[in-house]
Design an enzyme around this catalytic site. Structure first.
Site, PDB file in Angstrom:
ATOM      1  N   HIS A  18      -8.045  -2.763   3.142  1.00 10.86           N
ATOM      2  CA  HIS A  18      -6.845  -2.160   3.730  1.00 10.86           C
ATOM      3  C   HIS A  18      -5.663  -3.102   3.515  1.00 10.86           C
ATOM      4  CE1 HIS A  18      -4.514   0.317   6.507  1.00 10.86           C
ATOM      5  NE2 HIS A  18      -4.030  -0.810   6.990  1.00 10.86           N
ATOM      6  N   ARG A  38     -10.061   9.673   2.167  1.00  7.30           N
ATOM      7  CA  ARG A  38     -10.571  10.667   3.127  1.00  7.30           C
ATOM      8  C   ARG A  38     -11.263  10.004   4.300  1.00  7.30           C
ATOM      9  NH1 ARG A  38     -10.779  15.797   2.159  1.00  7.30           N
ATOM     10  NH2 ARG A  38     -12.451  16.313   3.571  1.00  7.30           N
ATOM     11  N   SER A  87      -6.836  -6.866   4.301  1.00 11.60           N
ATOM     12  CA  SER A  87      -8.055  -7.143   5.084  1.00 11.60           C
ATOM     13  C   SER A  87      -9.234  -6.385   4.479  1.00 11.60           C
ATOM     14  CB  SER A  87      -7.892  -6.641   6.532  1.00 11.60           C
ATOM     15  OG  SER A  87      -6.747  -7.187   7.149  1.00 11.60           O
ATOM     16  N   ASN A 120     -14.290  -1.446   3.738  1.00 12.71           N
ATOM     17  CA  ASN A 120     -13.000  -0.900   3.313  1.00 12.71           C
ATOM     18  C   ASN A 120     -12.040  -2.047   3.043  1.00 12.71           C
ATOM     19  OD1 ASN A 120     -11.046   1.208   2.879  1.00 12.71           O
ATOM     20  ND2 ASN A 120     -10.144   0.692   4.863  1.00 12.71           N
ATOM     21  N   GLU A 172      -5.064  -8.908  -2.853  1.00 15.72           N
ATOM     22  CA  GLU A 172      -6.092  -7.999  -2.334  1.00 15.72           C
ATOM     23  C   GLU A 172      -7.300  -7.947  -3.276  1.00 15.72           C
ATOM     24  OE1 GLU A 172      -4.370  -4.199  -1.217  1.00 15.72           O
ATOM     25  OE2 GLU A 172      -6.061  -3.173  -2.114  1.00 15.72           O
ATOM     26  N   SER A 229      -7.361   0.278  -9.039  1.00 16.23           N
ATOM     27  CA  SER A 229      -7.165  -1.113  -9.484  1.00 16.23           C
ATOM     28  C   SER A 229      -8.184  -2.053  -8.824  1.00 16.23           C
ATOM     29  CB  SER A 229      -5.732  -1.585  -9.216  1.00 16.23           C
ATOM     30  OG  SER A 229      -5.484  -1.759  -7.850  1.00 16.23           O
ATOM     31  N   ASP A 237      -9.634   2.311  10.461  1.00 15.58           N
ATOM     32  CA  ASP A 237      -9.024   0.995  10.203  1.00 15.58           C
ATOM     33  C   ASP A 237      -9.230   0.038  11.376  1.00 15.58           C
ATOM     34  OD1 ASP A 237      -8.112   1.890   7.727  1.00 15.58           O
ATOM     35  OD2 ASP A 237      -6.164   2.503   8.514  1.00 15.58           O
ATOM     36  N   THR A 275     -16.058   1.497  10.831  1.00 13.85           N
ATOM     37  CA  THR A 275     -16.668   2.103  12.013  1.00 13.85           C
ATOM     38  C   THR A 275     -15.955   3.436  12.217  1.00 13.85           C
ATOM     39  OG1 THR A 275     -15.083   1.157  13.569  1.00 13.85           O
ATOM     40  CG2 THR A 275     -17.025  -0.195  13.056  1.00 13.85           C
TER      41      THR A 275
HETATM   42  C1  GRF Z   1      -5.078  -0.391  -1.982  1.00 12.74           C
HETATM   43  O1  GRF Z   1      -3.846  -0.861  -1.559  1.00 12.74           O
HETATM   44  C2  GRF Z   1      -6.080  -0.434  -0.859  1.00 12.74           C
HETATM   45  O2  GRF Z   1      -5.889  -1.510  -0.001  1.00 12.74           O
HETATM   46  C3  GRF Z   1      -5.811   0.843  -0.139  1.00 12.74           C
HETATM   47  O3  GRF Z   1      -5.542   1.771  -1.144  1.00 12.74           O
HETATM   48  C4  GRF Z   1      -5.036   1.092  -2.300  1.00 12.74           C
HETATM   49  C5  GRF Z   1      -5.937   1.441  -3.424  1.00 12.74           C
HETATM   50  O4  GRF Z   1      -5.498   0.918  -4.640  1.00 12.74           O
HETATM   51  N1  GRF Z   1      -6.910   1.190   0.727  1.00 12.74           N
HETATM   52  P1  GRF Z   1      -6.393   1.068  -5.923  1.00 12.74           P
HETATM   53  O5  GRF Z   1      -6.765   2.541  -6.052  1.00 12.74           O
HETATM   54  O6  GRF Z   1      -7.595   0.198  -5.774  1.00 12.74           O
HETATM   55  O7  GRF Z   1      -5.522   0.648  -7.054  1.00 12.74           O
END
Ligand code: GRF
Length: 217
Positions: free
Chosen positions: A109, A91, A136, A107, A174, A13, A145, A141
């Protein structure tokens, strides 16, 4: 124009949010390719539907993590990205591959880091009884996280929230957080210098906070 490579293992997404923003012109960028460790990832289907190069590599065909990463990042770098966005990439990336890409690996998160690293962050937040949760965007690094946080979006925890309801509200913010952060990169406004994030040439003391207008103040 910012060249973005996307790493994704699942739903995609966040990838879709980038594809859509580029299509409507609210993100001045180009996705150079979508790369996955999971051939069945819906993210790859989204990439194909958008006419983007999509590649999957099977970790099981590599003896070591470092060999998998060398092959994966060989393909990623061949697409010549400026930044590499891990958007639901599940991964662990080997430390040398991370170090070689310092300042280019991002990333997203789903928590207000440093709170709730790892998995099941929404359940972690509910169990901890916090009143505020969120997402976030950080530089990757070797510390999982734990890299410097560029920007965050805060989401109130509501009475009666379950992990599902909370995760849906966080996910919506997000996506907007990721897009706003990538716009900063597209404008050349962010850099990692040593340990410190710089925005517009000044060190960032605390992460940028996404405002109600879906941008940074
Ligand atoms: C999201 O919540 C992201 O923050 C986390 O994994 C999820 C991925 O969602 N790292 P999507 O595959 O982008 O829908």
């Amino acid at each position: 124009m910012l060249r973005i490579a996307v790493l994704a293992s699942g739903r995609g997404s966040n990838l879709q949010a980038m594809i859509d923003a580029i299509a409507v012109g609210t993100l001045d960028a180009r996705i150079t390719g979508v790369f996955s460790d999971n051939a069945a990832a819906p993210a790859l289907r989204r990439a194909v539907d958008a006419g983007l190069p999509a590649r999957a590599l099977d970790p099981k065909s590599f003896a070591k993590r470092s060999a998998f990463d060398a092959a994966l990042f060989g393909q990623v770098e061949a697409s010549q990205p400026d930044v590499i966005v891990c958007a639901g990439y599940m991964r662990l990336i080997s430390a040398p591959a991370v170090r070689e890409r310092r300042g280019r690996l991002l990333n997203i998160h789903p928590s207000l880091l440093p709170a709730f690293k790892g998995l099941h962050t929404h359940a972690q937040a509910l169990a901890a009884g916090v009143h505020e949760h969120g997402a976030s965007v950080h530089f990757i690094t070797p510390d999982l996280d734990g890299g410097p946080v560029i920007a965050q979006a805060r989401v109130p925890v509501l009475a009666g929230d379950q992990a599902d309801s909370l995760s849906r509200r966080v996910l919506a913010r997000e996506h907007l957080l990721l897009l706003a952060t990538l716009r900063l990169f597209a404008a050349g406004r962010v850099a990692l210098l040593g340990e410190a994030i710089h925005v517009d040439g000044r060190p960032l003391a605390t992460p940028l906070q996404l405002a109600a207008n879906n941008d940074f103040p």
